[in-house]
Design a protein around this motif. Structure first.
Motif, PDB file in Angstrom:
ATOM      1  N   GLN A   1       2.995  36.287 -19.853  1.00  0.00           N
ATOM      2  CA  GLN A   1       1.777  35.586 -19.456  1.00  0.00           C
ATOM      3  C   GLN A   1       1.529  35.589 -17.954  1.00  0.00           C
ATOM      4  O   GLN A   1       0.535  35.004 -17.492  1.00  0.00           O
ATOM      5  N   HIS A   2       2.370  36.234 -17.189  1.00  0.00           N
ATOM      6  CA  HIS A   2       2.246  36.193 -15.728  1.00  0.00           C
ATOM      7  C   HIS A   2       0.874  36.659 -15.266  1.00  0.00           C
ATOM      8  O   HIS A   2       0.175  35.955 -14.532  1.00  0.00           O
ATOM      9  N   ALA A   3       0.440  37.835 -15.671  1.00  0.00           N
ATOM     10  CA  ALA A   3      -0.847  38.382 -15.220  1.00  0.00           C
ATOM     11  C   ALA A   3      -2.025  37.557 -15.741  1.00  0.00           C
ATOM     12  O   ALA A   3      -2.983  37.299 -15.006  1.00  0.00           O
ATOM     13  N   THR A   4      -1.935  37.124 -16.981  1.00  0.00           N
ATOM     14  CA  THR A   4      -3.015  36.323 -17.572  1.00  0.00           C
ATOM     15  C   THR A   4      -3.162  34.995 -16.849  1.00  0.00           C
ATOM     16  O   THR A   4      -4.275  34.573 -16.510  1.00  0.00           O
ATOM     17  N   ARG A   5      -2.050  34.320 -16.603  1.00  0.00           N
ATOM     18  CA  ARG A   5      -2.078  33.025 -15.920  1.00  0.00           C
ATOM     19  C   ARG A   5      -2.623  33.189 -14.505  1.00  0.00           C
ATOM     20  O   ARG A   5      -3.438  32.403 -14.043  1.00  0.00           O
ATOM     21  N   ARG A   6      -2.166  34.222 -13.824  1.00  0.00           N
ATOM     22  CA  ARG A   6      -2.614  34.474 -12.446  1.00  0.00           C
ATOM     23  C   ARG A   6      -4.125  34.698 -12.404  1.00  0.00           C
ATOM     24  O   ARG A   6      -4.825  34.145 -11.562  1.00  0.00           O
ATOM     25  N   ALA A   7      -4.630  35.508 -13.330  1.00  0.00           N
ATOM     26  CA  ALA A   7      -6.071  35.788 -13.377  1.00  0.00           C
ATOM     27  C   ALA A   7      -6.865  34.523 -13.695  1.00  0.00           C
ATOM     28  O   ALA A   7      -7.924  34.274 -13.101  1.00  0.00           O
ATOM     29  N   ASP A   8      -6.376  33.703 -14.617  1.00  0.00           N
ATOM     30  CA  ASP A   8      -7.077  32.479 -14.996  1.00  0.00           C
ATOM     31  C   ASP A   8      -7.143  31.503 -13.821  1.00  0.00           C
ATOM     32  O   ASP A   8      -8.189  30.918 -13.536  1.00  0.00           O
ATOM     33  N   ILE A   9      -6.044  31.333 -13.125  1.00  0.00           N
ATOM     34  CA  ILE A   9      -6.059  30.437 -11.964  1.00  0.00           C
ATOM     35  C   ILE A   9      -7.002  31.000 -10.904  1.00  0.00           C
ATOM     36  O   ILE A   9      -7.786  30.254 -10.307  1.00  0.00           O
ATOM     37  N   GLY A  10      -6.957  32.297 -10.683  1.00  0.00           N
ATOM     38  CA  GLY A  10      -7.854  32.929  -9.711  1.00  0.00           C
ATOM     39  C   GLY A  10      -9.320  32.685 -10.027  1.00  0.00           C
ATOM     40  O   GLY A  10     -10.129  32.432  -9.134  1.00  0.00           O
ATOM     41  N   ARG A  11      -9.686  32.754 -11.303  1.00  0.00           N
ATOM     42  CA  ARG A  11     -11.077  32.463 -11.707  1.00  0.00           C
ATOM     43  C   ARG A  11     -11.440  31.007 -11.422  1.00  0.00           C
ATOM     44  O   ARG A  11     -12.522  30.700 -10.923  1.00  0.00           O
ATOM     45  N   ARG A  12     -10.536  30.108 -11.738  1.00  0.00           N
ATOM     46  CA  ARG A  12     -10.801  28.692 -11.540  1.00  0.00           C
ATOM     47  C   ARG A  12     -10.962  28.333 -10.068  1.00  0.00           C
ATOM     48  O   ARG A  12     -11.762  27.470  -9.727  1.00  0.00           O
ATOM     49  N   VAL A  13     -10.189  28.988  -9.234  1.00  0.00           N
ATOM     50  CA  VAL A  13     -10.257  28.733  -7.791  1.00  0.00           C
ATOM     51  C   VAL A  13     -11.685  28.952  -7.272  1.00  0.00           C
ATOM     52  O   VAL A  13     -12.131  28.253  -6.367  1.00  0.00           O
ATOM     53  N   HIS A  14     -12.400  29.897  -7.865  1.00  0.00           N
ATOM     54  CA  HIS A  14     -13.755  30.232  -7.405  1.00  0.00           C
ATOM     55  C   HIS A  14     -14.845  29.676  -8.314  1.00  0.00           C
ATOM     56  O   HIS A  14     -16.018  29.971  -8.111  1.00  0.00           O
ATOM     57  N   ASP A  15     -14.486  28.876  -9.287  1.00  0.00           N
ATOM     58  CA  ASP A  15     -15.459  28.331 -10.237  1.00  0.00           C
ATOM     59  C   ASP A  15     -16.177  27.137  -9.609  1.00  0.00           C
ATOM     60  O   ASP A  15     -15.537  26.150  -9.235  1.00  0.00           O
ATOM     61  N   PRO A  16     -17.500  27.189  -9.498  1.00  0.00           N
ATOM     62  CA  PRO A  16     -18.253  26.089  -8.880  1.00  0.00           C
ATOM     63  C   PRO A  16     -18.134  24.752  -9.622  1.00  0.00           C
ATOM     64  O   PRO A  16     -18.377  23.704  -9.040  1.00  0.00           O
ATOM     65  N   ARG A  17     -17.720  24.779 -10.887  1.00  0.00           N
ATOM     66  CA  ARG A  17     -17.533  23.514 -11.619  1.00  0.00           C
ATOM     67  C   ARG A  17     -16.476  22.633 -10.972  1.00  0.00           C
ATOM     68  O   ARG A  17     -16.483  21.419 -11.150  1.00  0.00           O
ATOM     69  N   PHE A  18     -15.565  23.253 -10.253  1.00  0.00           N
ATOM     70  CA  PHE A  18     -14.447  22.507  -9.696  1.00  0.00           C
ATOM     71  C   PHE A  18     -14.588  22.259  -8.199  1.00  0.00           C
ATOM     72  O   PHE A  18     -13.634  21.850  -7.556  1.00  0.00           O
TER      73      PHE A  18
END
Length: 177
Positions: free
Chosen positions: A134-151
């Protein structure tokens, strides 16, 4: 920094960093796995979501997780700071391997009084296999969230190596304002 979420893959050191910051800042630290697993046989707390929501509504806290989809958005919405331990596999895998070996061989009790068993090492959700797969999947998901305007607004501090994290802590950047 009053509501801190420490994110990263299994074995990155989320709990260690969160515990250290909790002590340094005098903030309550909540270990997500301890809230989730509450009994023998890795029994799941039926009030897990409600308990996390109650804590997250408070004025100050530190959580050590990125997992658990049922509370993931809630924590990202409530956090004011995310500390992202974005370490490579070559750092994370030896850590999680050593931890699981120690827990298995020494029969250490963990969440809900459970123990890691040798037979569990063959399960796809064992921490070592999880960290690998899950390393790559988790990294990509966190990366998306970092730039998500909802947060937004959300302060994100990304650490690519344990040395960066240690320097941040030692340099006073980890001091509570």
């Amino acid at each position: 920094m009053r509501r801190i979420l420490v994110a990263g893959i299994t074995g990155a050191g989320k709990s260690t960093l969160a515990r250290t910051l909790g002590e340094r800042f005098g903030l309550p630290f909540h270990e997500m796995d301890a809230l989730h697993f509450t009994g023998p046989g890795w029994a799941v707390n039926p009030e897990f979501g409600a308990e996390v929501a109650r804590i997250a509504a408070g004025p100050a806290w530190i959580f050590d997780s990125f997992g658990y989809p049922e509370v993931r958005d809630l924590l990202w919405e409530q956090a004011d700071t995310v500390l992202w331990l974005d370490y490579p596999k070559r750092v994370v895998l030896p850590r999680v391997l050593r931890r699981s070996l120690r827990r298995t061989l020494l029969r250490e009790r963990v969440f809900g009084g459970n123990r890691e068993k040798l037979t569990e090492w063959f399960s796809p959700d064992h921490p070592v296999r999880w960290a690998w797969s899950q390393h790559a999947t988790r990294r990509a998901d966190i990366g998306r969230r970092v730039h998500d305007p909802r947060f937004a607004p959300l302060q994100v501090i990304r650490f690519a190596t344990p040395a960066e994290t240690a320097a941040w802590l030692a340099g006073g950047a980890g001091q509570q304002p």
